[in-house]
Design an enzyme around this catalytic site. Structure first.
Site, short mmCIF file in Angstrom:
data_model
loop_
_atom_site.label_atom_id
_atom_site.label_comp_id
_atom_site.label_asym_id
_atom_site.label_seq_id
_atom_site.Cartn_x
_atom_site.Cartn_y
_atom_site.Cartn_z
N LYS A 1 1.23 4.37 -2.87
CA LYS A 1 0.97 5.77 -2.56
C LYS A 1 2.20 6.64 -2.83
CE LYS A 1 -3.31 5.30 -1.54
NZ LYS A 1 -4.33 5.86 -2.45
N TYR B 1 0.84 -1.20 0.00
CA TYR B 1 0.00 0.00 0.00
C TYR B 1 0.87 1.25 0.00
CZ TYR B 1 -3.48 3.40 1.65
OH TYR B 1 -4.31 4.51 1.79
#
Length: 267
Positions: free
Chosen positions: A167, A163
């Site tokens: 990002k 994740y």
């Protein structure tokens, strides 16, 4: 002697009257709140989401408050659908996208299927949205693109590797797009929230110790509500940020400003 510059009308700095803003992920959470805030500033909002019923519900909320909106179904994992959306709404003033997913596992426990699922939604679809709408906006004289990164692009914890990587990748995509499309009047920025009460963080909220630890980490001592991200979106979509591009606007309650959780004695 040069003529004086016209005085700006600051009363309309955040207004979006007669402008269309496409919000991908408007069916709930931060996207729904952002859509309502944009409409409150006069924008015609395209509430886009894979869940058509939720997009319609957001549209209804906006219309109930006197705003202008339409629902639009889109699967951002479908390249053709993204291209069709850019073709249809390429004359919009702004694009906002919030769609993301997470699998909280340590790297050694991750399956490649899970890796692909997180990367495809969080990064690949962002790449497609930025470049397809960016090209359309550039051809039409400019526009603003606002994506959603995270504090995890800057600081991490165990179980957040994939994740966080997506990002961080989004931040760099936004900077690159800002450089490539800037001369055509297209601005590209990202908002980086801290912990927000959304379905994506339901797993944490269900664990009291985990929830409280995150609350204590922020300088404000609490989680964010989804509506507290809406102001950042309005700012980046409006003329208030006309000279802001390639930037990350952090809205984390002071999370990344603090070094650790311990408060030392005053003396």
């Amino acid at each position: 002697m040069t003529d004086a510059l016209p005085s700006p009308d600051y009363s309309r700095l955040f207004r979006l009257d007669d402008r269309t803003v496409v919000v991908v992920g408007a069916g709930g959470g931060i996207g729904r709140e952002a859509a309502q805030a944009l409409a409150a500033q006069g924008a015609h909002v395209v509430a886009a989401d894979r869940a058509s019923e939720q997009a319609a519900a957001t549209t209804e909320l906006i219309r109930e408050r006197g705003g202008s909106a339409e629902a639009f179904e889109i699967d951002v994992l479908d390249d053709g659908a993204v291209e069709d959306a850019a073709e249809r709404f390429g004359d919009a003033a702004a694009l906002v996208f919030t769609a993301a997913t997470n699998v909280r596992k340590r790297m050694e426990d991750y399956s490649l299927e899970e890796f692909d699922r997180v990367v495809n939604l969080n990064l690949r679809s962002s790449f497609q949205l930025i470049r397809t709408f960016g090209a359309r906006f550039a051809a039409n004289g400019g526009g603003s693109i606002v994506g959603f990164a995270s504090i995890r692009a800057q600081v991490v914890e165990p179980g957040q590797g994939v994740y966080a990587a997506t990002k961080a990748g989004l931040v760099q995509l936004a900077k690159t797009a800002a450089a490539e499309y800037g001369a055509q009047g297209v601005r590209v920025n990202v908002v980086a929230p801290g912990v927000v009460e959304t379905p994506l963080t339901a797993q944490i909220k269900a664990n009291d110790a985990w929830y409280d630890a995150y609350s204590q980490k922020a300088a404000l001592g609490r989680w964010a509500r989804p509506d507290e991200l809406a102001g950042a979106v309005v700012y980046l979509a409006s003329d208030a940020s006309s000279f802001v591009t390639g930037s990350t606007l952090t809205v984390d309650g002071g999370w990344t400003a603090i070094d650790g959780r311990f408060t030392p004695p005053a003396s």
